[in-house]
Design a protein around this motif. Sequence first.
Motif, PDB file in Angstrom:
ATOM      1  N   LEU A  79       1.039  -0.913   0.210  1.00 41.22           N
ATOM      2  CA  LEU A  79       0.420   0.394   0.443  1.00 41.22           C
ATOM      3  C   LEU A  79       0.647   1.409  -0.109  1.00 41.22           C
ATOM      4  O   LEU A  79       1.744   1.625   1.050  1.00 41.22           O
ATOM      5  CB  LEU A  79      -1.219  -0.037   1.290  1.00 41.22           C
ATOM      6  CG  LEU A  79      -1.599  -0.720   1.502  1.00 41.22           C
ATOM      7  CD1 LEU A  79      -2.348  -0.890   3.050  1.00 41.22           C
ATOM      8  CD2 LEU A  79      -2.734  -0.665   0.138  1.00 41.22           C
ATOM      9  N   VAL A  80       0.427   2.024  -1.032  1.00 41.86           N
ATOM     10  CA  VAL A  80       1.448   3.276  -1.233  1.00 41.86           C
ATOM     11  C   VAL A  80       0.860   4.561  -0.859  1.00 41.86           C
ATOM     12  O   VAL A  80      -0.524   4.442  -2.447  1.00 41.86           O
ATOM     13  CB  VAL A  80       2.220   3.158  -3.024  1.00 41.86           C
ATOM     14  CG1 VAL A  80       2.859   4.683  -2.365  1.00 41.86           C
ATOM     15  CG2 VAL A  80       3.341   2.164  -3.135  1.00 41.86           C
ATOM     16  N   PRO A  81       1.447   4.847   0.094  1.00 44.92           N
ATOM     17  CA  PRO A  81       0.720   6.372   0.461  1.00 44.92           C
ATOM     18  C   PRO A  81       1.228   7.536  -0.749  1.00 44.92           C
ATOM     19  O   PRO A  81       1.954   7.823  -0.859  1.00 44.92           O
ATOM     20  CB  PRO A  81       0.923   6.385   1.475  1.00 44.92           C
ATOM     21  CG  PRO A  81       2.381   5.990   1.955  1.00 44.92           C
ATOM     22  CD  PRO A  81       2.262   4.857   1.157  1.00 44.92           C
ATOM     23  N   TYR A 101      -4.457   5.211  -0.557  1.00 44.58           N
ATOM     24  CA  TYR A 101      -3.788   4.565  -0.692  1.00 44.58           C
ATOM     25  C   TYR A 101      -3.124   3.641  -2.038  1.00 44.58           C
ATOM     26  O   TYR A 101      -4.436   4.169  -2.256  1.00 44.58           O
ATOM     27  CB  TYR A 101      -3.620   3.064  -0.179  1.00 44.58           C
ATOM     28  CG  TYR A 101      -3.100   3.351   1.857  1.00 44.58           C
ATOM     29  CD1 TYR A 101      -1.818   3.705   1.996  1.00 44.58           C
ATOM     30  CD2 TYR A 101      -4.106   3.514   2.535  1.00 44.58           C
ATOM     31  CE1 TYR A 101      -0.911   3.822   2.988  1.00 44.58           C
ATOM     32  CE2 TYR A 101      -3.240   3.590   3.689  1.00 44.58           C
ATOM     33  CZ  TYR A 101      -1.813   3.654   4.617  1.00 44.58           C
ATOM     34  OH  TYR A 101      -1.590   3.991   5.313  1.00 44.58           O
ATOM     35  N   TRP A 102      -2.634   3.467  -2.686  1.00 39.53           N
ATOM     36  CA  TRP A 102      -2.062   3.009  -3.833  1.00 39.53           C
ATOM     37  C   TRP A 102      -1.714   1.143  -3.795  1.00 39.53           C
ATOM     38  O   TRP A 102      -0.984   1.150  -3.822  1.00 39.53           O
ATOM     39  CB  TRP A 102      -1.390   3.612  -5.049  1.00 39.53           C
ATOM     40  CG  TRP A 102      -1.278   2.819  -5.716  1.00 39.53           C
ATOM     41  CD1 TRP A 102      -1.868   1.906  -7.100  1.00 39.53           C
ATOM     42  CD2 TRP A 102      -0.005   3.496  -7.138  1.00 39.53           C
ATOM     43  NE1 TRP A 102      -1.355   2.069  -8.151  1.00 39.53           N
ATOM     44  CE2 TRP A 102      -0.087   2.290  -8.608  1.00 39.53           C
ATOM     45  CE3 TRP A 102       1.181   4.274  -7.127  1.00 39.53           C
ATOM     46  CZ2 TRP A 102       0.497   2.417  -9.127  1.00 39.53           C
ATOM     47  CZ3 TRP A 102       1.512   3.899  -8.003  1.00 39.53           C
ATOM     48  CH2 TRP A 102       1.957   3.809  -8.947  1.00 39.53           C
ATOM     49  N   LEU A 103      -3.011   0.455  -3.962  1.00 38.18           N
ATOM     50  CA  LEU A 103      -2.761  -0.841  -3.764  1.00 38.18           C
ATOM     51  C   LEU A 103      -1.360  -1.213  -4.833  1.00 38.18           C
ATOM     52  O   LEU A 103      -1.899  -1.353  -6.641  1.00 38.18           O
ATOM     53  CB  LEU A 103      -3.908  -2.113  -3.181  1.00 38.18           C
ATOM     54  CG  LEU A 103      -3.846  -3.159  -3.771  1.00 38.18           C
ATOM     55  CD1 LEU A 103      -3.123  -3.796  -2.264  1.00 38.18           C
ATOM     56  CD2 LEU A 103      -4.727  -3.801  -4.018  1.00 38.18           C
ATOM     57  N   LEU A 136      -7.923   0.163   5.796  1.00 36.34           N
ATOM     58  CA  LEU A 136      -8.037   1.129   4.442  1.00 36.34           C
ATOM     59  C   LEU A 136      -9.224   2.623   5.026  1.00 36.34           C
ATOM     60  O   LEU A 136      -8.607   3.189   4.226  1.00 36.34           O
ATOM     61  CB  LEU A 136      -8.790   0.660   3.163  1.00 36.34           C
ATOM     62  CG  LEU A 136      -7.688   0.159   2.823  1.00 36.34           C
ATOM     63  CD1 LEU A 136      -7.705  -1.294   1.323  1.00 36.34           C
ATOM     64  CD2 LEU A 136      -6.246   0.147   2.519  1.00 36.34           C
ATOM     65  N   THR A 137      -9.233   2.344   6.180  1.00 40.05           N
ATOM     66  CA  THR A 137     -10.476   2.529   6.193  1.00 40.05           C
ATOM     67  C   THR A 137      -9.869   4.398   6.789  1.00 40.05           C
ATOM     68  O   THR A 137      -8.751   4.469   7.605  1.00 40.05           O
ATOM     69  CB  THR A 137     -11.411   2.919   7.476  1.00 40.05           C
ATOM     70  OG1 THR A 137     -10.256   2.348   8.353  1.00 40.05           O
ATOM     71  CG2 THR A 137     -12.655   1.249   6.739  1.00 40.05           C
ATOM     72  N   PRO A 138     -10.272   5.390   6.757  1.00 36.70           N
ATOM     73  CA  PRO A 138     -11.013   6.558   6.520  1.00 36.70           C
ATOM     74  C   PRO A 138     -10.784   6.137   4.849  1.00 36.70           C
ATOM     75  O   PRO A 138     -12.269   6.543   4.326  1.00 36.70           O
ATOM     76  CB  PRO A 138     -11.727   7.189   7.066  1.00 36.70           C
ATOM     77  CG  PRO A 138     -10.594   8.164   7.447  1.00 36.70           C
ATOM     78  CD  PRO A 138      -9.410   6.672   7.632  1.00 36.70           C
ATOM     79  N   MET A 151      -9.516   0.618 -10.541  1.00 37.69           N
ATOM     80  CA  MET A 151     -10.903   0.661  -9.289  1.00 37.69           C
ATOM     81  C   MET A 151     -10.393   1.049  -8.134  1.00 37.69           C
ATOM     82  O   MET A 151      -9.126   1.101  -7.585  1.00 37.69           O
ATOM     83  CB  MET A 151     -10.410  -1.108  -9.332  1.00 37.69           C
ATOM     84  CG  MET A 151     -10.517  -1.789 -10.865  1.00 37.69           C
ATOM     85  SD  MET A 151     -11.019  -3.665 -10.607  1.00 37.69           S
ATOM     86  CE  MET A 151     -12.778  -4.237  -9.452  1.00 37.69           C
ATOM     87  N   GLY A 152     -11.332   0.966  -7.328  1.00 32.23           N
ATOM     88  CA  GLY A 152     -11.911   1.530  -5.989  1.00 32.23           C
ATOM     89  C   GLY A 152     -12.256   0.874  -4.771  1.00 32.23           C
ATOM     90  O   GLY A 152     -13.315   0.331  -5.258  1.00 32.23           O
ATOM     91  N   TYR A 153     -11.613   1.168  -3.926  1.00 29.53           N
ATOM     92  CA  TYR A 153     -12.122   0.796  -2.089  1.00 29.53           C
ATOM     93  C   TYR A 153     -12.164   1.409  -1.377  1.00 29.53           C
ATOM     94  O   TYR A 153     -11.236   2.272  -0.583  1.00 29.53           O
ATOM     95  CB  TYR A 153     -11.716  -0.619  -1.705  1.00 29.53           C
ATOM     96  CG  TYR A 153     -11.542  -1.199  -0.587  1.00 29.53           C
ATOM     97  CD1 TYR A 153     -13.090  -2.359  -1.060  1.00 29.53           C
ATOM     98  CD2 TYR A 153     -11.495  -0.426   0.355  1.00 29.53           C
ATOM     99  CE1 TYR A 153     -13.154  -3.016   0.605  1.00 29.53           C
ATOM    100  CE2 TYR A 153     -12.210  -1.160   1.400  1.00 29.53           C
ATOM    101  CZ  TYR A 153     -13.278  -2.392   1.567  1.00 29.53           C
ATOM    102  OH  TYR A 153     -13.462  -2.922   2.959  1.00 29.53           O
TER     103      TYR A 153
END
Length: 148
Positions: free
Chosen positions: A57-59, A65-67, A93-95, A143-145
């Motif tokens: 997970l790259v901040p 984050y970018w997975l 990954l929240t919030p 894609m986003g989460y």
Amino acid sequence: MLSSSIPNCYFELQPPERFALVDRFYRSQGYKVKCGASERVYAIANEGAGVVAAARLVPQRSGHYWLRNLLVASDWRGQGIATGLMQKLLPDLTPLGCYCFALPHLTAFYAALGFIQNPPHCPEDILRTYNTYRTRGRDWVLMGYIQS
């Protein structure tokens, strides 16, 4: 233990001093990846085989984050390890959530985890990087989460 169906496997958020082990795992699978000091690096390890799966997970400046580089060792695929790894890290990954650039054949995998394709509110820093890859000919799907 990660799962009763995957014996002797353990999920861990890796401390920076163990990033070299994860880098070595990626190299063993043919990837030229180097974990960065600011990243959150997750791995599943097996008592006998060492690291068998990892994700980074790259901040980003936006706070999201970018997975990157979700990967399961070729000998360990088809056992639900990638799903298990993702299910363990998603609560972290929240919030703000995260985004990834999925290979087209993996969009259903990510959708089953709660990612949405071409999310309507993508941060500019992620979108800019995605568009750069697209102009270079990558056929990845954004894609986003976002956990509500």
